[in-house]
Each structure stands twice: as C-alpha cells, then as structure tokens.
Design a protein around this motif. Sequence first.
Motif, mmCIF file in Angstrom:
data_model
loop_
_atom_site.group_PDB
_atom_site.id
_atom_site.type_symbol
_atom_site.label_atom_id
_atom_site.label_comp_id
_atom_site.label_asym_id
_atom_site.label_seq_id
_atom_site.Cartn_x
_atom_site.Cartn_y
_atom_site.Cartn_z
ATOM 1 N N PRO A 433 0.833 -1.206 0.000
ATOM 2 C CA PRO A 433 0.000 0.000 0.000
ATOM 3 C C PRO A 433 0.867 1.255 0.000
ATOM 4 O O PRO A 433 2.076 1.197 0.240
ATOM 5 C CB PRO A 433 -0.795 -0.123 1.308
ATOM 6 C CG PRO A 433 0.028 -1.006 2.175
ATOM 7 C CD PRO A 433 0.781 -1.929 1.274
ATOM 8 N N GLU A 434 0.240 2.387 -0.253
ATOM 9 C CA GLU A 434 0.960 3.656 -0.302
ATOM 10 C C GLU A 434 1.483 4.030 1.082
ATOM 11 O O GLU A 434 0.842 3.750 2.105
ATOM 12 C CB GLU A 434 0.007 4.744 -0.806
ATOM 13 C CG GLU A 434 0.655 6.093 -1.033
ATOM 14 C CD GLU A 434 -0.347 7.124 -1.535
ATOM 15 O OE1 GLU A 434 -0.019 8.333 -1.470
ATOM 16 O OE2 GLU A 434 -1.448 6.741 -1.986
ATOM 17 N N ASN A 435 2.660 4.626 1.133
ATOM 18 C CA ASN A 435 3.203 5.150 2.390
ATOM 19 C C ASN A 435 2.464 6.444 2.715
ATOM 20 O O ASN A 435 2.598 7.447 2.015
ATOM 21 C CB ASN A 435 4.702 5.411 2.247
ATOM 22 C CG ASN A 435 5.329 5.918 3.546
ATOM 23 O OD1 ASN A 435 4.642 6.101 4.550
ATOM 24 N ND2 ASN A 435 6.630 6.140 3.527
ATOM 25 N N MET A 436 1.665 6.437 3.781
ATOM 26 C CA MET A 436 0.813 7.583 4.111
ATOM 27 C C MET A 436 1.455 8.530 5.122
ATOM 28 O O MET A 436 0.788 9.419 5.650
ATOM 29 C CB MET A 436 -0.535 7.082 4.656
ATOM 30 C CG MET A 436 -1.318 6.235 3.666
ATOM 31 S SD MET A 436 -1.773 7.137 2.156
ATOM 32 C CE MET A 436 -3.156 8.114 2.763
ATOM 33 N N PHE A 437 2.733 8.332 5.401
ATOM 34 C CA PHE A 437 3.384 9.190 6.394
ATOM 35 C C PHE A 437 3.340 10.654 5.972
ATOM 36 O O PHE A 437 3.698 11.015 4.849
ATOM 37 C CB PHE A 437 4.839 8.773 6.599
ATOM 38 C CG PHE A 437 5.604 9.721 7.496
ATOM 39 C CD1 PHE A 437 5.327 9.763 8.859
ATOM 40 C CD2 PHE A 437 6.536 10.603 6.980
ATOM 41 C CE1 PHE A 437 6.002 10.648 9.687
ATOM 42 C CE2 PHE A 437 7.211 11.493 7.797
ATOM 43 C CZ PHE A 437 6.935 11.512 9.160
ATOM 44 N N GLY A 438 2.883 11.519 6.895
ATOM 45 C CA GLY A 438 2.895 12.965 6.680
ATOM 46 C C GLY A 438 1.817 13.483 5.744
ATOM 47 O O GLY A 438 1.827 14.665 5.388
ATOM 48 N N LYS A 439 0.873 12.621 5.321
ATOM 49 C CA LYS A 439 -0.157 13.072 4.383
ATOM 50 C C LYS A 439 -1.455 13.407 5.110
ATOM 51 O O LYS A 439 -1.749 12.863 6.172
ATOM 52 C CB LYS A 439 -0.409 11.991 3.327
ATOM 53 C CG LYS A 439 0.839 11.732 2.476
ATOM 54 C CD LYS A 439 0.588 10.740 1.373
ATOM 55 C CE LYS A 439 1.864 10.557 0.537
ATOM 56 N NZ LYS A 439 1.690 9.578 -0.538
#
Length: 607
Positions: A433-439
């Motif tokens: 899955p997409e890295n959602m860090f900081g979004k």
Amino acid sequence: MGGEIKKNVYDESKIQTLSALEHIRLRSGMYIGRLGDGSNKNDGIYILLKEVVDNAVDEFIMGNGDRIVIEIKNSRVKVRDYGRGIPLGKVVDCVSIINTGAKYNDDVFQFSVGLNGVGTKAVNALSSYFRVLSVREGECAEAVFERGTLVSERKGKAKPGVANGTYIEFEPDTEIFGKYNFNMEFVDKRLWNYAYLNAGLKLICNNQEYVSQNGLLDLLNSEIDEASLYPVGYYKGDKLEFAFTHSNAYGENYFSFVNGQETSDGGTHLSAFKEGFLKGVNDFFRKQFKSEDVREGMAAAILAKIKDPIFESQTKNKLGNTDIRSWIVNETKSAVDDWLHRNPDAAKALEQKITANERLRTELNAVKKEAKEAAKKISLNIPKLKDCKYHLDDGTKGENSMIFITEGDSASGSMVGCRNPMTQAIFSLRGKPENMFGKKRAEIYKNAELYNLMMALGIENDIGGLRYNKIIIATDADNDGFHIRNLMLTFFLGYFEELITSGRVFILETPLFRVRTKKETRYCYSETERDKEMKALGSTAEVTRFKGLGEISPNEFGQFIGEGMHLVPVEVKALKEVPNLLEFYMGKNTPSRREFIVNNLLKEIDA
C-alpha cells in the motif's frame, strides 16, 4: 446380534465436589481470563501480580501505608505493603477460603480495586509456592502453601521495629502456565498506572521508584509531552478525576479507569465524560460545536470511583453501570467550564483547534462525496473483503470477531479455505500500500485500497464504529512482508492511533518451519525450535521452510488461526514517541536511517 452397546454409568460415584482452590486450578480461565507465557500484557502471570498489588493499593486507599515494595526475579514475585496487615487469626482463611475477606464490608473498603474475596485465593491456587506473612503491632503470622495446599503455618513475635503490613511471595505454577517469563516493560506500565491513579503512593520494584504527586495530570503529560497545543487541563473531585488536552494528531485517545482498573474498552464513564466535555465547551464558548470537531485531536485520562462497578466482560475492560451517567456528565461539564474560565490562553488555543477541525471536516466532506460517488459501493460490497457473519456490535457473538489483513491472493486463499466464517474476515491487499506518512487525512479518500480498508473496518467517522474486535496483520516473514507490515502500522498510527493504544492491532506469527516424519508433524516458529524438534524426531525427520503464507495449505493453516493462534500485540510506550518513530522509519532517507539499515538490517539479510 453383535456386541452390546456400552453405556456410560451416571450415578452418585460420578458426582464430584471440588474444593474452591481445586476449582480455580481446574477452571483457571474463569478467574484470571487467560494463561499465556508472559508475551501478552493480559497473560495470567500479570493478573496474579495485579491481584496481590491491588490488595496493597487498597490499604493505601483506606489511609494505611504509603509505599509498596515489589521484587520480581526470574519466576519469583515478592510484594510487601505497609498497611494494617491481615488480622492474624484469619491469615490462612483470607488466602485460601473463597468469600472470605473485608471487601464485602462497605465500612472497610468502599472503592476496592481487587477481586472481592477471590484475588489472593486465585494467586495461591495457581502458584507452586505461596507464602503470606502478616505483621500487626509486634505480632506476626505466617502460612506457606504449595499449589493451594497448606504446608506450614506459625505465629509469634515479630522482630523489633518491623512495621505493620502484609508480605506475599509467590511463584506461578508451570503446571498451569507452562514456561513463562515476566516482561518488565508490561510490569513497568502497570506500576506507573498504579502511581498515577494513587497520587502520593510510592511503589518500588527491583529498586526502581514509581511515584506521582499529580495523578492523571502526570499520566497525560508523560504520554503527550510537548505535542499538546495548550497545558494539560486537570480536575480532581471526590469520585471523578480527569485530565485533557489537544494535539495535532488525528483521532482521539483516552486512558480510562474505574477504581484503579484500566478499562481499555471504555464504557459508560467514558461516554459520560465525552458528553460532559462537549457540554462544558459549548457552555463556555456559547456555541453549538459538533462533538467530532471538539474531540478531534483530543487526549484525555479519566478515573471514576464507583461503589459497585459492573463490568461487561470478565477481564474488566469495559464498564456497564448506567446509573452513573448523569452525575459524571454534570460534574465534567461544570469542571471544564470552570477550567476554561480560569485559563483564557488555553481556551483560545482550544477554540482555534475546534474551528480548524470544522474547516478540515468541511473540506473532507467534499472529498468524501467524490470518493463515494467514484466507489459506487452498496452497503459493504467492498472488493477484496471476505466478511464474517458476526461483528463487534453483535454482543457476545462478536466478541471473537477479527479481520486478517493479508498480502496477495495466494495468502488469502490459504486462509479462506480454513477460516471460521462466523467470526473471521479477510481483507486482501493487492501489494504494497501507499506510504501515508505525513499526508493529510483527505488522501485516504484518493487511495481506493486504503479507503476500502477503512470502510471495511467501519472507522470512517470514529473508532466507535469499529466492526472487529481484533485487527490482525498477516504478512510473509520476509523483507516485503515486513515492509507491508510497516506501511500498515504507519497508516493506523497516522490516522487511527487509538486502534493501537486500545490494544486492537496484532501481528500474526506463522511457523517458519515444518519438521516431520511419517508418523508425526511439528511446526516451529524459530530456528531454535526447529533444531530442537529435529533432534527430538531423529534422523528421519525432514524440514520444510515456509517462504510465504501462500505455501501453507488450507488444511495446515487452520491450526495457525484457530485456538493456538500466535498473536503479537502492537504497542507504543507513549503517544509522544509516535511522530519521531514514524519520521525515522517511514520519512525521508536520512543519514541516520541509512546507517541504522546498514548496521541492523543488511547484516541480517546477508546472513
């Protein structure tokens, strides 16, 4: 005719009467919930420690003794309090006869945290060695038990200068618990909770001190630290104590307690606190803010003291009393209103946070609308979800509900063939899955896979809608699997960290090796286990290494997600550590992270 059908004889000889302690040993789960080897914070050995310390804390609550000394070495536990001491003529009875104790007497114990009349009896029955010593006014009495059976007792004079109190020493029985180890991190967390819930009480464990002078205010400061948008608000009444603040984190986080018992699933005291907090804020600002705008980014700790608590489960993690709602709502409302009047700068910061939450919600609603139109989903027709019949809101039928998050169709296929469709759901990821860090949270709605996962879990609006008791990440034990695991934890910690702090998220451990002969098959979770079983089964044993979950056939997989399932709980020591943790592991490639990978991970891969 063939042979006669043999019938089981059911007469007086088949009726058994067990002593109370025999019953505890035979049905230990009724008394301490679970056994375990010490790798889970709710394992039985910690419940035994808790029951003994609870009794010592009860003495402090009643104004007797201000310190408790604990020692844990290997499997032996020692606890000494400085309270009144058990009445000398009742020492044996109090630790061996069910329904004997002072906690039935409201004049002696009003807000007890221990099990009424059962606690030390359960510890005694489930320990291979149990010693109790009581000191009162220069006199003392001692009793020693083995597996609940009295071995010796004596009375006499205490040594000059020995203070009043009770000393208990015990060793959990390996016949009951198997091989176990005390994880001192779990003990550390429990003892800090005792300190925060009993301001002024000093606990000393293995020479480390646990003491708090400011109760829940200290607890929340230790969890949030500099992340808070305003200084932590605090109130302490006779039967209600709470602390609160806001940060820029997503979601809400609550630490709730009743009479010193942590209620990780909340209950009526927590819902009443939330209601009262909203009313207090709206009264102060003379507005009609929505509850989701007031509570987004909130962290709070609450303790309610209740005379006759009713818990909805045996492990006491959810309060069910309905008669407490009105007074908690009113007291919270009044206290919050009063605190905001006395702290105008904090009130201003809170108002700015609430209005910012309103703006974000409005933006998010527009994105949600687009996402829902794009998804065109009907009810819970979610791709890649194999749902189960019962969910968390189905009462006792949903208590064991769980969802496995797997990678790829091969792993899901193994599980689908052997799962329990009543309580076990499966959500299959397409890949990484997409890295959602900081979004921003709105990004979830632009990512079909994570959006579907959020909807499957039922947590779009808040954690209260969660559909499963456990969320289990089930990935391969290789580099790709570990990466997917980290990406999922980043997703949960970034937007739904309450899932982690409330103990809902787990990692599934599956065996790395199968060792078998023609007669016997054994599964191993480590190389050490593999070597041991190969030796035990002899030279004819053959070994298979499972490279991925998809390699395990459905026939085999059933036992790994059944009764003996190996689950590792995902925990964070304190909320304040989460941003730095995510930044280090999931943020930009910094020199320090590259150095960490070279020193710690690449060596393991090379090996």
